[in-house]
Design a protein around this motif. Structure first.
Motif, PDB file in Angstrom:
ATOM      1  N   ALA A  75      19.182  84.633  30.015  1.00  0.00           N
ATOM      2  CA  ALA A  75      20.432  83.940  30.347  1.00  0.00           C
ATOM      3  C   ALA A  75      20.496  83.532  31.821  1.00  0.00           C
ATOM      4  N   GLY A  76      19.532  83.981  32.622  1.00  0.00           N
ATOM      5  CA  GLY A  76      19.527  83.649  34.038  1.00  0.00           C
ATOM      6  C   GLY A  76      20.376  84.579  34.883  1.00  0.00           C
ATOM      7  N   LEU A 136      14.745  76.632  29.058  1.00  0.00           N
ATOM      8  CA  LEU A 136      15.566  76.035  28.014  1.00  0.00           C
ATOM      9  C   LEU A 136      15.055  74.625  27.784  1.00  0.00           C
ATOM     10  N   ALA A 137      14.969  74.207  26.541  1.00  0.00           N
ATOM     11  CA  ALA A 137      14.509  72.842  26.252  1.00  0.00           C
ATOM     12  C   ALA A 137      15.469  71.822  26.850  1.00  0.00           C
ATOM     13  N   ASP A 138      16.764  72.142  26.843  1.00  0.00           N
ATOM     14  CA  ASP A 138      17.778  71.235  27.384  1.00  0.00           C
ATOM     15  C   ASP A 138      18.648  71.996  28.376  1.00  0.00           C
ATOM     16  N   GLU A 139      18.217  71.998  29.621  1.00  0.00           N
ATOM     17  CA  GLU A 139      18.950  72.718  30.673  1.00  0.00           C
ATOM     18  C   GLU A 139      20.392  72.243  30.774  1.00  0.00           C
ATOM     19  N   LEU A 169      23.479  77.388  27.595  1.00  0.00           N
ATOM     20  CA  LEU A 169      23.445  78.381  26.537  1.00  0.00           C
ATOM     21  C   LEU A 169      24.717  79.207  26.601  1.00  0.00           C
ATOM     22  N   HIS A 170      24.980  79.924  25.532  1.00  0.00           N
ATOM     23  CA  HIS A 170      26.099  80.866  25.507  1.00  0.00           C
ATOM     24  C   HIS A 170      25.545  82.269  25.670  1.00  0.00           C
ATOM     25  N   PRO A 221      23.361  74.823  22.329  1.00  0.00           N
ATOM     26  CA  PRO A 221      22.371  75.057  21.278  1.00  0.00           C
ATOM     27  C   PRO A 221      21.873  76.498  21.165  1.00  0.00           C
ATOM     28  N   VAL A 222      21.847  77.236  22.267  1.00  0.00           N
ATOM     29  CA  VAL A 222      21.289  78.592  22.249  1.00  0.00           C
ATOM     30  C   VAL A 222      22.402  79.604  22.483  1.00  0.00           C
TER      31      VAL A 222
END
Length: 194
Positions: A50-51, A62-65, A69-70, A142-143
């Protein structure tokens, strides 16, 4: 291409390596159930993905920064002095989400109307968990990284969680979660044991 990946990840707690040279791929439509004994590094792994924690080595992608993400930790991330509505307003403010969807999100997690305006300290464990889960519905991402999301949920809450998760996966999302509990039916997951 995976929605989330980790390559040669090393995670440490103090001078102890919890994971070393760890690789992970999380694909669209996939539910990955992370299991293992307490203290093995499940939460640390999720925090790193999650960083929220820096790896000692390796990288996460992440594929789409831009989509983000949640992250939902096992402590729910709620200010107990605020109501569920006010907690979600605050979350919207710091995440650039519209607060217009708050009522729909709380209805989506079936939090009773009378509980939505009470201070979270007075809510049951299951109502607190539902309040936290409502964030997943406020802004599509998405994640989902979920640490013990089943804790405190009754049978109705478990069925609701299964339905929310299935809908997210059907829309091309992915979920990586920890749980010491058996996943509620009809969820099917790939298991990864640390």
């Amino acid at each position: 291409m995976p929605l989330l990946s980790a390559d040669q990840l090393t995670i440490q707690r103090g001078d102890r390596a919890l994971l070393r040279d760890f690789d992970l791929r999380l694909a669209a439509g996939e539910l990955l159930h992370l299991r293992g004994a307490n203290g093995i590094g499940k939460t640390s792994l999720l925090e790193t993905l999650a960083g929220l924690r820096r790896p000692a080595a390796g990288q996460c992608r992440l594929a789409d920064e831009a989509a983000g993400l949640h992250w939902l930790g096992h402590r729910n991330g709620l200010n107990l002095q605020l109501s569920a509505i006010d907690n979600l307003r605050f979350w919207c403010g710091i995440n650039g989400a519209s607060p217009a969807g708050i009522d729909a999100a709380l209805a989506g997690v079936e939090l009773p109307a009378r509980a939505r305006r009470r201070a979270c300290r007075s809510l049951s464990a299951g109502q607190k968990r539902r309040s936290a889960l409502a964030r997943l519905l406020l802004q599509p991402r998405p994640v989902w990284l979920l640490d013990e999301p089943l804790d405190g949920l009754d049978a109705g809450g478990l069925a609701l969680f299964a339905a929310l998760t299935q809908a997210h996966l059907a829309q091309g999302g992915a979920v990586l979660m920890t749980s010491h509990q058996t996943l509620p039916a009809p969820l099917a997951a790939r298991e990864l044991i640390l």
